[in-house]
Design a protein around this motif. Structure first.
Motif, short mmCIF file in Angstrom:
data_model
loop_
_atom_site.label_atom_id
_atom_site.label_comp_id
_atom_site.label_asym_id
_atom_site.label_seq_id
_atom_site.Cartn_x
_atom_site.Cartn_y
_atom_site.Cartn_z
N VAL A 1 0.96 -1.03 -0.14
CA VAL A 1 -0.09 0.06 0.02
C VAL A 1 0.89 1.26 -0.14
O VAL A 1 1.70 1.33 0.97
CB VAL A 1 -0.93 0.02 1.14
CG1 VAL A 1 -1.72 1.33 1.36
CG2 VAL A 1 -1.89 -1.10 1.18
N TYR B 1 0.30 3.68 8.00
CA TYR B 1 0.40 4.70 7.52
C TYR B 1 0.82 5.97 8.72
O TYR B 1 1.10 7.15 8.09
CB TYR B 1 -1.31 5.16 7.24
CG TYR B 1 -2.01 5.58 8.38
CD1 TYR B 1 -2.59 4.68 9.26
CD2 TYR B 1 -2.28 6.90 8.81
CE1 TYR B 1 -3.57 5.02 10.16
CE2 TYR B 1 -3.29 7.40 9.91
CZ TYR B 1 -3.82 6.36 10.61
OH TYR B 1 -4.43 6.47 11.80
N CYS C 1 -1.82 -2.79 7.73
CA CYS C 1 -2.41 -1.56 7.19
C CYS C 1 -3.87 -1.19 7.84
O CYS C 1 -4.60 -2.16 8.14
CB CYS C 1 -2.91 -1.63 5.52
SG CYS C 1 -3.35 -0.04 4.70
N VAL C 2 -3.94 0.09 8.11
CA VAL C 2 -5.31 0.44 8.67
C VAL C 2 -6.51 0.32 7.77
O VAL C 2 -7.48 0.15 8.23
CB VAL C 2 -5.00 2.19 9.09
CG1 VAL C 2 -5.17 2.98 7.71
CG2 VAL C 2 -6.24 2.33 10.02
MO MO Z 1 -1.74 1.28 5.44
#
Ligand code: MO
Ligand code: MTE
Length: 562
Positions: free
Chosen positions: A279, A415, A327-328
């Protein structure tokens, strides 16, 4: 193509517009390939689109298009420009100046986008694009007008197109012959433009690839240094990096077999590179030459520091850590979670050398493309394995993973922490600086939530009655997983067997033998309990704004003969 009716005036004008556009874009690619730094208009516009679309749209694209979001964006940009090119071609037939102004305007969009992304001086390819676009549009439209003098009566033309002004009625008598010659000229020109465009585009991309090749060569030489040292002392205990570089301060022993059940369909403990989720907001993977690269530590520090790649790689405090990234944007049951062994320099050591000033509460990682991720200073210094990673699974980071260096911080989502292509670490405050995704509405602090996933059986899989192996992974980085439970339909919770824990920063595999699976449709539900005894919450939350929560459930069909 002999049928002259295919070449109606409007069609040939539209074709001219399309070809001029293709050639203009190709010329832009060629220019971009010649001088490193010069930015292709397509790339500049694509990057600007990423920057300008509202956060929710960008998030939608990342979640729903996955790693296809970049090809989709480039394809969309190209399609839009080509449509405009066709329209401008049609317009050029009667209103050439307006159409030419349209092409120039497109070039200006490219220049503006380049200025927005890097600097206006890198916008030369956009200028080339506009100039080539206007010149070819003029040439092609003129030849097209001559070629499409329709020798047949106008009533035969189902499109109702009228010949352009330059093809008066007096042409009609000998239109057959003159038209055929002009058509050959036009088609020959169109074919040449198409071929030249293909050559220019391929040439431009190849030239642009040179930088990537130089970087790959640098990466390969580091990799072969590691491989050479490894084969020189094949009996040495310890990790590949320790054997290779001989100076890892706290090398890890190889992972014990017990961390991985080796069940088909279950995510392997160490994620293979091609299955590792990816990502990022980078349209083109940055190719960073470790030679010219440096990592600068600045901001609210007593002493600004700067390190070269070799300097970091040869530090005596190089360490290794097994860490699972998350990843969020990962949905409950999703696969934006992967695990690797990372080698690098403890971030806490670098911060100590720089001397973090009182009042600084945020560590911001900035990448070569200006992306930023930030996390609390406390997270960097509380003793967890926060590292400036140089190697992944004993190899220099692959380009997509942030070569030459990235941050890896267990326990917080990617992130806020995992800056790839890292070039700066800046000490600042949360009050003073919003990182990339915080600017787009996501939470400032983002600890990873306790999660568990069923990998086997797959959703809606048909399985045979009797004993069914149910298996998956669970994670709560920095805390660890102490228990995983499975429920069939609305029955009791059953405790699963846990694989060995590598450490609290990684996911943990689990398996459970469902011994009395009876025919019919059944719902399986999983939940984990972390090492603090906290049970994963059942409350469903979407990824926005700080990570999904809830229990994963899936339906399976138990049937004879499945
Ligand atoms: Mo992410
Ligand atoms: N430079 C840069 N670093 C970045 C990102 C990015 O867009 N640009 N994305 C982050 C996000 S959201 C995540 S989840 C992780 C993903 O790392 P991976 O692609 O290696 O799995 O990288 C982080 N680092």
């Amino acid at each position: 193509m002999g049928d002259m009716r295919l070449l109606t005036p409007r069609r040939s004008a539209v074709l001219s517009g399309l070809l001029a556009t293709v050639a203009a874009l190709a010329a832009g690619e060629l220019a971009a390939g010649i001088v490193p730094g010069w930015t292709s208009p397509v790339e500049a516009v694509g990057l600007s689109v990423i920057d300008l679309v509202p956060g929710p749209v960008e998030r939608w694209a990342i979640e729903n298009l996955g790693s296809n979001d970049k090809p989709a964006l480039i394809g969309g940009t190209l399609a839009l420009v080509l449509i405009l090119g066709g329209v401008l071609g049609a317009l050029a037939r009667t209103r050439f100046r307006i159409a030419a102004a349209g092409v120039v305007a497109l070039g200006l969009v490219g220049i503006a986008a380049t200025a927005f992304q890097t600097s206006i001086t890198d916008g030369v390819p956009s200028v080339v694009t506009a100039v080539v676009g206007v010149a070819l549009l003029g040439l092609l439209v003129r030849k097209a007008a001559a070629a499409s003098t329709d020798p047949a009566p106008a009533t035969d033309d189902p499109t109702g197109d009228q010949p352009s002004a330059s093809t008066g009625t007096e042409n009609r008598s000998n239109g057959m012959r003159a038209g055929a010659a002009d058509r050959r000229v036009f088609l020959g020109l169109a074919g040449s433009v198409a071929l030249a465009s293909a050559a220019a585009a391929i040439g431009g991309r190849t030239l642009a690839g040179r930088q990537g090749q130089a970087v790959e060569a640098a990466r390969a030489s580091i990799a072969s240094e590691i491989a050479g040292a490894t084969s020189a002392s094949p009996d040495a205990v310890g990790s590949a990096t320790e054997r290779a570089l001989g100076q890892v301060d706290s090398p890890l022993p190889p992972l014990p077999d017990g961390v991985d059940f080796g069940i088909d369909g279950l995510a392997p403990f160490v994620t293979p590179e091609d299955e590792f989720y990816r990502v990022d907001a980078a349209l083109v993977v940055p190719r960073v030459d470790p030679d010219g690269w440096s990592l600068r530590i600045h901001g609210m520090v007593d002493q600004e520091l700067e390190f070269g790649y070799e300097e970091l790689l040869r530090r005596p405090d190089l360490m290794e850590a097994d860490i699972t990234l998350t990843c969020v944007s990962n949905e409950v049951g999703g696969d934006l979670v992967s695990s690797a062994r990372w080698t690098g320099v403890p971030l806490a050591n670098l911060l100590e050398e720089a001397g973090v000033q009182a009042g600084a509460d945020q560590v911001v990682g900035r990448s070569v493309d200006d992306w930023t991720g930030g996390f609390p200073v406390d997270v960097a210094t509380d003793g967890r394995n926060a590292i400036v990673a140089l190697l992944m699974n004993g190899q220099p980071l692959p380009a997509e993973r942030g070569f030459p260096a990235r941050l890896v911080v267990p326990g917080i989502y990617g992130y806020v922490s995992a800056t790839k292509w890292l070039t700066e670490i800046e000490l600042t405050t949360f009050a003073d600086f919003d990182m990339y995704w915080v600017q787009r509405g996501w939470d400032e602090r983002a600890p990873i939530k306790t999660q568990s996933r069923i990998d086997v059986p797959a959703p809606l899989e048909r399985v045979a009655p009797g004993e069914v192996v149910v298996a998956g992974v669970a994670w709560d980085q920095t805390v660890g997983i102490q228990k995983v439970e499975i429920r069939v339909d609305d029955g009791e919770w059953n405790e699963a067997e846990l694989a060995l824990e590598a450490n609290a920063d990684t996911w943990r595999q689990w398996r459970w033998a469902w011994s009395d699976a009876t025919p019919g449709s059944h719902r399986l539900t999983v939940r984990a309990t972390n090492a603090n005894g906290e049970v994963q919450t059942e409350e469903r939350q979407p990824p926005f704004p700080n990570g999904a929560s809830g229990w994963m459930t899936l339906l399976v069909t138990v049937a004879e003969g499945a």
